[in-house]
Design a protein around this motif. Sequence first.
Motif, short mmCIF file in Angstrom:
data_model
loop_
_atom_site.label_atom_id
_atom_site.label_comp_id
_atom_site.label_asym_id
_atom_site.label_seq_id
_atom_site.Cartn_x
_atom_site.Cartn_y
_atom_site.Cartn_z
N ILE A 125 0.84 -1.20 0.00
CA ILE A 125 0.00 0.00 0.00
C ILE A 125 0.88 1.25 0.00
O ILE A 125 0.65 2.19 -0.78
N HIS A 126 1.88 1.28 0.86
CA HIS A 126 2.74 2.46 0.95
C HIS A 126 3.53 2.68 -0.34
O HIS A 126 3.86 3.83 -0.68
N GLU A 127 3.82 1.60 -1.07
CA GLU A 127 4.51 1.73 -2.36
C GLU A 127 3.56 2.07 -3.50
O GLU A 127 4.01 2.31 -4.62
N GLY A 128 2.27 2.08 -3.24
CA GLY A 128 1.29 2.39 -4.28
C GLY A 128 0.97 1.24 -5.20
O GLY A 128 0.33 1.42 -6.23
N ARG A 129 1.39 0.03 -4.84
CA ARG A 129 1.16 -1.13 -5.71
C ARG A 129 -0.24 -1.70 -5.54
O ARG A 129 -0.76 -2.35 -6.46
N ARG A 131 -4.21 -0.46 -3.69
CA ARG A 131 -4.90 0.69 -3.08
C ARG A 131 -6.34 0.30 -2.73
O ARG A 131 -7.27 0.60 -3.48
N PRO A 132 -6.54 -0.38 -1.61
CA PRO A 132 -7.91 -0.69 -1.21
C PRO A 132 -8.66 0.57 -0.82
O PRO A 132 -8.07 1.56 -0.38
N GLU A 133 -9.98 0.53 -1.00
CA GLU A 133 -10.81 1.66 -0.60
C GLU A 133 -11.09 1.64 0.90
O GLU A 133 -11.22 2.69 1.53
N SER A 134 -11.21 0.44 1.46
CA SER A 134 -11.50 0.33 2.89
C SER A 134 -10.86 -0.93 3.46
O SER A 134 -10.63 -1.91 2.74
N ASN A 180 -0.47 0.49 13.06
CA ASN A 180 -0.01 0.31 11.68
C ASN A 180 -1.15 0.40 10.69
O ASN A 180 -1.00 0.93 9.58
N LEU A 181 -2.32 -0.12 11.05
CA LEU A 181 -3.47 -0.03 10.16
C LEU A 181 -4.00 1.40 10.10
O LEU A 181 -4.34 1.90 9.02
N HIS A 182 -4.06 2.09 11.23
CA HIS A 182 -4.53 3.48 11.22
C HIS A 182 -3.57 4.38 10.46
O HIS A 182 -3.99 5.42 9.92
N ALA A 183 -2.28 4.02 10.40
CA ALA A 183 -1.32 4.83 9.64
C ALA A 183 -1.68 4.86 8.16
O ALA A 183 -1.43 5.85 7.47
N SER A 186 -4.26 7.61 7.72
CA SER A 186 -3.76 8.98 7.78
C SER A 186 -2.87 9.33 6.60
O SER A 186 -2.85 10.48 6.16
N THR A 187 -2.13 8.35 6.04
CA THR A 187 -1.19 8.65 4.96
C THR A 187 -1.78 8.43 3.57
O THR A 187 -1.33 9.07 2.61
N HIS A 188 -2.76 7.54 3.44
CA HIS A 188 -3.30 7.23 2.11
C HIS A 188 -4.81 7.43 1.99
O HIS A 188 -5.37 7.16 0.93
N GLY A 189 -5.45 7.89 3.04
CA GLY A 189 -6.87 8.18 2.97
C GLY A 189 -7.76 6.96 2.86
O GLY A 189 -8.91 7.06 2.43
N VAL A 190 -7.24 5.79 3.26
CA VAL A 190 -8.04 4.57 3.22
C VAL A 190 -8.96 4.54 4.44
O VAL A 190 -8.54 4.85 5.56
N ASP A 191 -10.20 4.17 4.23
CA ASP A 191 -11.15 4.04 5.33
C ASP A 191 -10.81 2.78 6.13
O ASP A 191 -10.96 1.67 5.64
#
Length: 282
Positions: A125-129, A131-134, A180-183, A186-191
């Motif tokens: 997710i952090h690498e952008g590979r 991108r879940p919505e939630s 780690n999940l809440h991060a 905050s960083t990628h706007g995932v619900d």
Amino acid sequence: MNGNRRLSSQEIADILRERIRGGDLRAGDRLPTQAELAEEFAVERGTVRQALRALQEDGLLTNVSKGSPPRIAEPATPRGEPQPTMVALGPRLSEAFSAPRVRVDVVCHTSETLMLALSEPLRLIHEGRIRPESIDFRVLMPSRNIELAFPVLVADEEDDPVHQRWLQMRNAQARVLQHNLHAVRSTHGVDVRVAFRALPFTPPTKLYLLGGEEVLFGYYMLTRREEEYESRTLEMYDALGSQSLLFSFLKRAGHRDAVFVEESQKWFDALWETITSDMTLS
């Protein structure tokens, strides 16, 4: 490629499958776009999409139908060959996290293995590979107020630090998992939603429910072992959860597996909604 006859979606899937198995395409690589594949094979995009879906069902692709070229999936644990939790869980979680809406339900003794296995999908997710919505996580662990079946001292002692030590580990690992999940939120706007509830018993097995489509099931195997703790040698009965073999049940694999997945989800939901209680991480 075949004179006047156009290739079928199955033939295209077979060609791409051989490229993956032959090493021309490696785990994490992007496939060409659907337009590029359609041009290469001289077919309509719909035929390409059917081929890509077939490869996804085989576990060879991720990110199909997400607006960007799919990627070659990490090798999955072969069905029929259960592997230790620490080996098997990471790749299965990564696959589950490739869905738009991630839903993971867990029954475990502590969240140590889960916390470590999550590092791979969170990295993607952090690498952008991916991108879940939630992301929706629900975790059941033993209550702090019960007498645990394990870990317990082999012999009765007036001063028993084992329960308090387990409680500290349970809470610390759960807080790291939650952080780690809440991060990601905050960083990628995932619900992101993370919830814990306490069981009134010690679970003898571990269970991971992935998106309602797969169940990973394993037994906690008890052993007698010693551990140094605050200048003491503690002899206890305990289980090493990271070494438990996980058995995979896929809903799409057939009636027997499908029923097991459905009943496991019903069992989890029933526990969550009835005899479990709020769990505080303190």
